[in-house]
Design a protein around this motif. Structure first.
Motif, PDB file in Angstrom:
ATOM      1  N   UNK A  59     -17.877 -67.038  10.990  1.00 16.11           N
ATOM      2  CA  UNK A  59     -18.843 -67.995  10.640  1.00 16.11           C
ATOM      3  C   UNK A  59     -18.957 -69.717  10.485  1.00 16.11           C
ATOM      4  N   UNK A  60     -18.094 -69.913  11.617  1.00 12.02           N
ATOM      5  CA  UNK A  60     -17.426 -71.132  11.852  1.00 12.02           C
ATOM      6  C   UNK A  60     -19.143 -71.292  13.578  1.00 12.02           C
ATOM      7  N   UNK A  61     -19.745 -70.853  13.461  1.00 11.81           N
ATOM      8  CA  UNK A  61     -20.713 -70.805  14.449  1.00 11.81           C
ATOM      9  C   UNK A  61     -22.008 -71.440  13.733  1.00 11.81           C
ATOM     10  N   UNK A  62     -22.245 -70.442  12.609  1.00 15.46           N
ATOM     11  CA  UNK A  62     -23.365 -70.315  11.665  1.00 15.46           C
ATOM     12  C   UNK A  62     -24.612 -71.581  11.644  1.00 15.46           C
ATOM     13  N   UNK A  63     -24.204 -72.830  11.947  1.00 16.51           N
ATOM     14  CA  UNK A  63     -24.340 -74.252  11.215  1.00 16.51           C
ATOM     15  C   UNK A  63     -25.101 -74.430  13.348  1.00 16.51           C
ATOM     16  N   UNK A  64     -24.175 -74.078  13.966  1.00 15.10           N
ATOM     17  CA  UNK A  64     -25.081 -74.554  15.887  1.00 15.10           C
ATOM     18  C   UNK A  64     -25.958 -73.101  15.968  1.00 15.10           C
ATOM     19  N   UNK A  65     -25.589 -71.691  15.290  1.00 10.31           N
ATOM     20  CA  UNK A  65     -26.681 -71.067  15.438  1.00 10.31           C
ATOM     21  C   UNK A  65     -28.301 -71.748  14.844  1.00 10.31           C
ATOM     22  N   UNK A  66     -27.969 -71.803  13.634  1.00 12.50           N
ATOM     23  CA  UNK A  66     -29.256 -72.048  13.003  1.00 12.50           C
ATOM     24  C   UNK A  66     -29.541 -72.898  13.924  1.00 12.50           C
ATOM     25  N   UNK A  67     -29.363 -74.234  14.414  1.00 13.82           N
ATOM     26  CA  UNK A  67     -29.816 -75.910  14.827  1.00 13.82           C
ATOM     27  C   UNK A  67     -30.313 -75.374  15.626  1.00 13.82           C
ATOM     28  N   UNK A  68     -30.056 -74.465  16.752  1.00 15.05           N
ATOM     29  CA  UNK A  68     -30.888 -73.896  17.979  1.00 15.05           C
ATOM     30  C   UNK A  68     -31.995 -72.814  17.402  1.00 15.05           C
ATOM     31  N   UNK A  69     -31.629 -72.002  16.005  1.00 15.03           N
ATOM     32  CA  UNK A  69     -33.353 -71.593  15.803  1.00 15.03           C
ATOM     33  C   UNK A  69     -34.297 -72.157  14.898  1.00 15.03           C
ATOM     34  N   UNK A  70     -33.781 -73.292  14.713  1.00 18.56           N
ATOM     35  CA  UNK A  70     -34.451 -74.087  14.438  1.00 18.56           C
ATOM     36  C   UNK A  70     -35.484 -74.837  15.613  1.00 18.56           C
ATOM     37  N   UNK A  71     -34.707 -75.131  16.847  1.00 19.23           N
ATOM     38  CA  UNK A  71     -35.464 -75.253  17.582  1.00 19.23           C
ATOM     39  C   UNK A  71     -35.985 -74.414  18.230  1.00 19.23           C
ATOM     40  N   UNK A 100     -48.820 -66.400  14.951  1.00 22.59           N
ATOM     41  CA  UNK A 100     -47.549 -64.815  15.562  1.00 22.59           C
ATOM     42  C   UNK A 100     -46.472 -65.618  16.290  1.00 22.59           C
ATOM     43  N   UNK A 101     -46.922 -66.600  16.365  1.00 18.78           N
ATOM     44  CA  UNK A 101     -45.600 -67.742  17.221  1.00 18.78           C
ATOM     45  C   UNK A 101     -44.807 -68.126  16.147  1.00 18.78           C
ATOM     46  N   UNK A 102     -45.140 -68.844  15.305  1.00  9.54           N
ATOM     47  CA  UNK A 102     -44.300 -68.882  14.150  1.00  9.54           C
ATOM     48  C   UNK A 102     -43.026 -67.757  13.496  1.00  9.54           C
ATOM     49  N   UNK A 103     -44.306 -66.867  12.914  1.00 14.09           N
ATOM     50  CA  UNK A 103     -43.665 -65.106  12.736  1.00 14.09           C
ATOM     51  C   UNK A 103     -42.164 -65.286  13.564  1.00 14.09           C
ATOM     52  N   UNK A 104     -42.992 -65.056  14.961  1.00  6.60           N
ATOM     53  CA  UNK A 104     -41.538 -64.709  15.980  1.00  6.60           C
ATOM     54  C   UNK A 104     -40.794 -65.672  16.071  1.00  6.60           C
ATOM     55  N   UNK A 105     -40.989 -66.639  15.910  1.00  6.01           N
ATOM     56  CA  UNK A 105     -40.056 -67.705  15.881  1.00  6.01           C
ATOM     57  C   UNK A 105     -39.008 -67.400  14.422  1.00  6.01           C
ATOM     58  N   UNK A 106     -39.782 -67.218  13.711  1.00  9.44           N
ATOM     59  CA  UNK A 106     -38.855 -67.458  12.107  1.00  9.44           C
ATOM     60  C   UNK A 106     -38.000 -66.464  11.898  1.00  9.44           C
ATOM     61  N   UNK A 107     -38.368 -65.322  13.079  1.00  8.92           N
ATOM     62  CA  UNK A 107     -37.565 -63.770  13.371  1.00  8.92           C
ATOM     63  C   UNK A 107     -35.451 -64.530  13.315  1.00  8.92           C
ATOM     64  N   UNK A 108     -35.681 -65.644  14.168  1.00 11.95           N
ATOM     65  CA  UNK A 108     -34.478 -65.848  14.333  1.00 11.95           C
ATOM     66  C   UNK A 108     -33.882 -66.530  13.354  1.00 11.95           C
ATOM     67  N   UNK A 109     -34.394 -66.710  12.879  1.00 11.83           N
ATOM     68  CA  UNK A 109     -33.648 -67.809  11.567  1.00 11.83           C
ATOM     69  C   UNK A 109     -33.199 -66.319  10.963  1.00 11.83           C
ATOM     70  N   UNK A 110     -33.372 -65.151  10.466  1.00 17.35           N
ATOM     71  CA  UNK A 110     -33.854 -64.498   9.483  1.00 17.35           C
ATOM     72  C   UNK A 110     -33.074 -63.256  10.017  1.00 17.35           C
ATOM     73  N   UNK A 111     -32.494 -63.082  11.626  1.00 18.29           N
ATOM     74  CA  UNK A 111     -31.350 -62.290  12.020  1.00 18.29           C
ATOM     75  C   UNK A 111     -30.394 -63.198  12.279  1.00 18.29           C
TER      76      UNK A 111
END
Length: 222
Positions: A108-120, A177-188
């Motif tokens: 759980x302590x890695x969630x913010x870090x990974x969300x930041x990368x997903x946002x990139x 499509x690229x935006x949809x694919x990118x959003x899948x990282x946040x969904x994961x």
């Protein structure tokens, strides 16, 4: 693709900078199969000497992205449907089960870090910066795989991803499509937060399948 807009790097490794930029352009289809690349021209466009460019081209040749053309330079290789399909099949065997397992033990302590990368990744898609998109995408998936503690798996996934071509990626900028694919990282990451292992596996399977669908310029079933 115009390489003239790429500024000289501040990093020490000129070779790495050139390799990453050319790799992203080839992977995404911005540099189409059959394109002839010459070391002197690239050196001028990147504002570097010929040595790091030549070394970068040899790296790309080892990955099968370019082939030497006698007395001319290097040509971007054609994409083999069979080779791409084989890469995808192996990735499907490894990455979805890995993400299924990670969902049961995600720190759980890695969630913010990974969300930041997903946002990139999302920002790269939104801005049309495919080099940034691909760099963040690689960082995201390798970071997740590293959380499982299996260095061999990380090395294999890195190698498979380094050889995967996404020639339809550039054309996806003209659609959603690229935006949809990118959003899948946040969904994961949402699936990880919920501890939903089955959903994480299914999403990763669908995400990798884009390699043969959207990212290869082919339609996918809704």
């Amino acid at each position: 693709m115009s390489l003239q807009m790429i500024k000289p790097p501040e990093q020490r490794s000129l070779r790495s900078h050139v390799e990453r930029a050319l790799s992203a352009a080839i992977i995404s289809g911005e540099l189409a199969p059959g394109t002839l690349l010459t070391v002197p021209t690239l050196a001028t466009q990147f504002d570097v000497s010929a040595t790091p460019v030549r070394e970068a081209m040899l790296d790309l040749e080892s990955r099968g992205f370019v082939e030497p053309v006698r007395n001319k330079g290097f040509r971007v290789t054609e994409v083999s449907d069979d080779a791409l399909r084989e890469l995808v099949e192996v990735r499907q065997l490894l990455e979805p089960p890995a993400m299924e397992r990670l969902a049961t033990m995600f720190p759980a302590d890695r969630m913010d870090e990974m969300r930041a990368v997903a946002e990139q990744i999302v920002e790269g898609a939104a801005s049309g910066d495919l080099q940034a998109y691909l760099a963040a995408d690689l960082e995201f998936h390798l970071s997740l795989t590293q959380m499982l503690g299996n260095r061999l798996l990380v090395d294999i996934v890195r190698d498979l991803r380094s050889r995967t071509r996404l020639v339809g990626l550039a054309t996806m900028l003209e659609s959603d499509r690229l935006g949809e694919s990118a959003a899948e990282h946040l969904l994961l990451l949402d699936h990880f937060a919920a501890g939903d292992a089955e959903a994480a596996r299914e999403l990763m399977h669908r995400h990798i399948h884009h390699t043969l669908g959207w990212w290869a310029g082919n339609p996918e079933r809704e």
